[in-house]
Motif scaffolding. Structure first.
Motif, PDB file in Angstrom:
ATOM      1  N   VAL A  54      -3.969  64.405 -29.702  1.00  0.00           N
ATOM      2  CA  VAL A  54      -4.999  65.404 -29.396  1.00  0.00           C
ATOM      3  C   VAL A  54      -4.481  66.806 -29.721  1.00  0.00           C
ATOM      4  CG1 VAL A  54      -6.340  66.490 -27.532  1.00  0.00           C
ATOM      5  CG2 VAL A  54      -6.219  63.994 -27.703  1.00  0.00           C
ATOM      6  N   VAL A  55      -3.268  67.127 -29.270  1.00  0.00           N
ATOM      7  CA  VAL A  55      -2.681  68.437 -29.556  1.00  0.00           C
ATOM      8  C   VAL A  55      -2.589  68.651 -31.066  1.00  0.00           C
ATOM      9  CG1 VAL A  55      -0.631  69.908 -29.298  1.00  0.00           C
ATOM     10  CG2 VAL A  55      -1.439  68.542 -27.357  1.00  0.00           C
ATOM     11  N   ALA A  56      -2.139  67.636 -31.792  1.00  0.00           N
ATOM     12  CA  ALA A  56      -1.988  67.752 -33.246  1.00  0.00           C
ATOM     13  C   ALA A  56      -3.316  68.024 -33.941  1.00  0.00           C
ATOM     14  CB  ALA A  56      -1.345  66.487 -33.808  1.00  0.00           C
ATOM     15  N   SER A  57      -4.406  67.551 -33.353  1.00  0.00           N
ATOM     16  CA  SER A  57      -5.724  67.763 -33.970  1.00  0.00           C
ATOM     17  C   SER A  57      -6.217  69.197 -33.813  1.00  0.00           C
ATOM     18  CB  SER A  57      -6.753  66.802 -33.362  1.00  0.00           C
ATOM     19  OG  SER A  57      -7.159  67.204 -32.062  1.00  0.00           O
ATOM     20  N   MET A  58      -5.526  69.988 -33.010  1.00  0.00           N
ATOM     21  CA  MET A  58      -5.960  71.358 -32.711  1.00  0.00           C
ATOM     22  C   MET A  58      -5.159  72.436 -33.444  1.00  0.00           C
ATOM     23  SD  MET A  58      -6.385  71.110 -28.615  1.00  0.00           S
ATOM     24  CE  MET A  58      -7.588  70.060 -27.840  1.00  0.00           C
ATOM     25  N   VAL A  59      -4.105  72.052 -34.137  1.00  0.00           N
ATOM     26  CA  VAL A  59      -3.228  73.044 -34.760  1.00  0.00           C
ATOM     27  C   VAL A  59      -3.442  73.092 -36.264  1.00  0.00           C
ATOM     28  CG1 VAL A  59      -1.464  72.817 -32.950  1.00  0.00           C
ATOM     29  CG2 VAL A  59      -1.295  71.431 -35.027  1.00  0.00           C
ATOM     30  N   PRO A  60      -3.007  74.184 -36.900  1.00  0.00           N
ATOM     31  CA  PRO A  60      -3.071  74.236 -38.366  1.00  0.00           C
ATOM     32  C   PRO A  60      -2.195  73.139 -38.974  1.00  0.00           C
ATOM     33  CG  PRO A  60      -2.506  76.391 -37.449  1.00  0.00           C
ATOM     34  CD  PRO A  60      -2.470  75.412 -36.319  1.00  0.00           C
ATOM     35  N   PRO A  61      -2.502  72.703 -40.190  1.00  0.00           N
ATOM     36  CA  PRO A  61      -1.729  71.627 -40.821  1.00  0.00           C
ATOM     37  C   PRO A  61      -0.215  71.865 -40.835  1.00  0.00           C
ATOM     38  CG  PRO A  61      -3.690  72.070 -42.102  1.00  0.00           C
ATOM     39  CD  PRO A  61      -3.628  73.124 -41.015  1.00  0.00           C
ATOM     40  N   SER A  62       0.207  73.098 -40.936  1.00  0.00           N
ATOM     41  CA  SER A  62       1.642  73.393 -40.990  1.00  0.00           C
ATOM     42  C   SER A  62       2.360  73.111 -39.666  1.00  0.00           C
ATOM     43  CB  SER A  62       1.875  74.843 -41.401  1.00  0.00           C
ATOM     44  OG  SER A  62       1.293  75.715 -40.448  1.00  0.00           O
ATOM     45  N   HIS A  63       1.610  72.910 -38.587  1.00  0.00           N
ATOM     46  CA  HIS A  63       2.224  72.655 -37.274  1.00  0.00           C
ATOM     47  C   HIS A  63       1.921  71.256 -36.725  1.00  0.00           C
ATOM     48  CE1 HIS A  63       2.230  77.240 -36.845  1.00  0.00           C
ATOM     49  NE2 HIS A  63       3.452  76.834 -37.110  1.00  0.00           N
ATOM     50  N   ILE A  64       1.315  70.402 -37.533  1.00  0.00           N
ATOM     51  CA  ILE A  64       0.927  69.074 -37.039  1.00  0.00           C
ATOM     52  C   ILE A  64       2.129  68.237 -36.625  1.00  0.00           C
ATOM     53  CG2 ILE A  64      -0.099  66.853 -37.699  1.00  0.00           C
ATOM     54  CD1 ILE A  64      -2.293  68.450 -39.146  1.00  0.00           C
ATOM     55  N   LEU A  65       3.168  68.175 -37.443  1.00  0.00           N
ATOM     56  CA  LEU A  65       4.333  67.367 -37.076  1.00  0.00           C
ATOM     57  C   LEU A  65       4.962  67.887 -35.784  1.00  0.00           C
ATOM     58  CD1 LEU A  65       6.172  64.982 -37.724  1.00  0.00           C
ATOM     59  CD2 LEU A  65       7.589  66.563 -39.079  1.00  0.00           C
ATOM     60  N   GLU A  66       5.076  69.194 -35.661  1.00  0.00           N
ATOM     61  CA  GLU A  66       5.624  69.764 -34.425  1.00  0.00           C
ATOM     62  C   GLU A  66       4.757  69.384 -33.230  1.00  0.00           C
ATOM     63  OE1 GLU A  66       6.620  73.954 -32.158  1.00  0.00           O
ATOM     64  OE2 GLU A  66       5.597  74.019 -34.084  1.00  0.00           O
ATOM     65  N   ALA A  67       3.441  69.452 -33.384  1.00  0.00           N
ATOM     66  CA  ALA A  67       2.540  69.096 -32.288  1.00  0.00           C
ATOM     67  C   ALA A  67       2.690  67.619 -31.916  1.00  0.00           C
ATOM     68  CB  ALA A  67       1.101  69.412 -32.670  1.00  0.00           C
ATOM     69  N   LEU A  68       2.803  66.765 -32.922  1.00  0.00           N
ATOM     70  CA  LEU A  68       2.981  65.339 -32.648  1.00  0.00           C
ATOM     71  C   LEU A  68       4.255  65.079 -31.852  1.00  0.00           C
ATOM     72  CD1 LEU A  68       1.909  63.896 -36.103  1.00  0.00           C
ATOM     73  CD2 LEU A  68       0.743  63.490 -33.910  1.00  0.00           C
ATOM     74  N   LEU A  69       5.307  65.857 -32.123  1.00  0.00           N
ATOM     75  CA  LEU A  69       6.612  65.611 -31.505  1.00  0.00           C
ATOM     76  C   LEU A  69       6.941  66.578 -30.377  1.00  0.00           C
ATOM     77  CD1 LEU A  69       8.623  64.743 -34.742  1.00  0.00           C
ATOM     78  CD2 LEU A  69       7.672  63.169 -33.028  1.00  0.00           C
ATOM     79  N   HIS A  70       5.974  67.386 -29.946  1.00  0.00           N
ATOM     80  CA  HIS A  70       6.286  68.413 -28.941  1.00  0.00           C
ATOM     81  C   HIS A  70       6.736  67.821 -27.597  1.00  0.00           C
ATOM     82  CE1 HIS A  70       2.239  67.735 -27.300  1.00  0.00           C
ATOM     83  NE2 HIS A  70       2.621  68.434 -26.249  1.00  0.00           N
ATOM     84  N   ASP A  71       6.349  66.612 -27.283  1.00  0.00           N
ATOM     85  CA  ASP A  71       6.788  65.942 -26.050  1.00  0.00           C
ATOM     86  C   ASP A  71       7.709  64.761 -26.334  1.00  0.00           C
ATOM     87  OD1 ASP A  71       5.513  67.565 -24.169  1.00  0.00           O
ATOM     88  OD2 ASP A  71       3.692  66.365 -24.143  1.00  0.00           O
ATOM     89  N   ALA A  72       8.291  64.690 -27.522  1.00  0.00           N
ATOM     90  CA  ALA A  72       9.099  63.533 -27.919  1.00  0.00           C
ATOM     91  C   ALA A  72      10.311  63.316 -27.021  1.00  0.00           C
ATOM     92  CB  ALA A  72       9.529  63.665 -29.378  1.00  0.00           C
TER      93      ALA A  72
END
Length: 168
Positions: free
Chosen positions: A50-68
Motif C-alpha cells: 500500500v505504501v509503495a503504491s503512494m510514492v513516486p516510482p523512484s521510491h517504490i523499492l524503498e517503500a516496499l522495504l521500509h519495514d523490512a
C-alpha cells in the motif's frame, strides 16, 4: 539468534548483509499482522505494498522495504518501541544493513514517511470499521492500492514479485 525461513542463521548482534534476503523478508512480513494482531488480519507485507503504491516510482523499492527490519525483529507497536531504547538501536542497525544491501537512501525519504502515515490512517479505517480515526489521508486524486487483508500466501508472492521488479 533466529533461524529464518530460508534456513539462514540471523544473529541480532553479529549479522551481515549476506544474512538478509528477500525471500525471508517477504515470508516473514506476509505472516505478521499489523496492529499487534488486534484487528482483522492485515499483514506488514500488504501494508508495504500500500505504501509503495503512494510514492513516486523512484521510491517504490524503498517503500516496499521500509519495514523490512521487522522480518527479523518482529512488528513491535510504536508505543512499546518508544520504551525500548536497546530495541531502537538494533532496529537501526538492521534497517541500515537492509538499506545498504539494496542501495536505498540511508535515511527514510519524506515521500515514504508521508505515505506510511497515510497508509496507517487508511488501514486503521479498514481493519477497525466504525472506529474514530484522525490523521492524514492521501491527497485527492492519488491512485493507490486499497487495504484488503489478503491471505499470507497471496501477499507473499505479490510482495516478492514487486521487490524483484524494482531491484537494480
Amino acid at each position: 539468534w533466529i533461524q529464518t525461513y530460508s534456513g539462514r542463521k540471523f544473529d541480532f548482534l553479529e549479522f551481515t548483509e549476506a544474512d538478509i534476503c528477500i525471500e525471508d523478508i517477504a515470508h516473514a512480513l506476509s505472516m505478521q499482522c499489523r496492529f499487534n494482531g488486534h484487528s482483522r488480519f492485515y499483514s506488514v507485507a500488504e501494508h508495504s505494498l500500500v505504501v509503495a503504491s503512494m510514492v513516486p516510482p523512484s521510491h517504490i523499492l524503498e517503500a516496499l522495504l521500509h519495514d523490512a527490519a521487522e522480518a527479523y525483529l518482529g512488528d513491535i507497536v510504536s508505543p512499546l518501541k518508544a520504551l525500548l531504547p536497546d530495541y531502537r538501536g538494533i532496529e537501526a542497525r538492521v534497517d541500515g544493513a537492509i538499506r545498504r544491501k539494496y542501495r536505498l537512501p540511508l535515511e527514510e525519504t519524506p515521500d515514504v514517511t508521508t505515505s506510511d502515515r497515510w497508509a496507517l490512517s487508511l488501514e486503521f479505517r479498514h481493519v477497525f470499521p466504525g472506529a474514530q480515526v484522525t490523521g492524514a489521508v492521501p491527497s485527492a486524486g492519488l491512485d493507490y492500492r486499497r487495504p484488503e487483508g489478503l491471505a499470507p500466501s497471496i501477499v507473499e508472492v505479490e510482495f516478492t514479485d514487486a521487490v524483484r521488479k524494482y531491484l537494480r
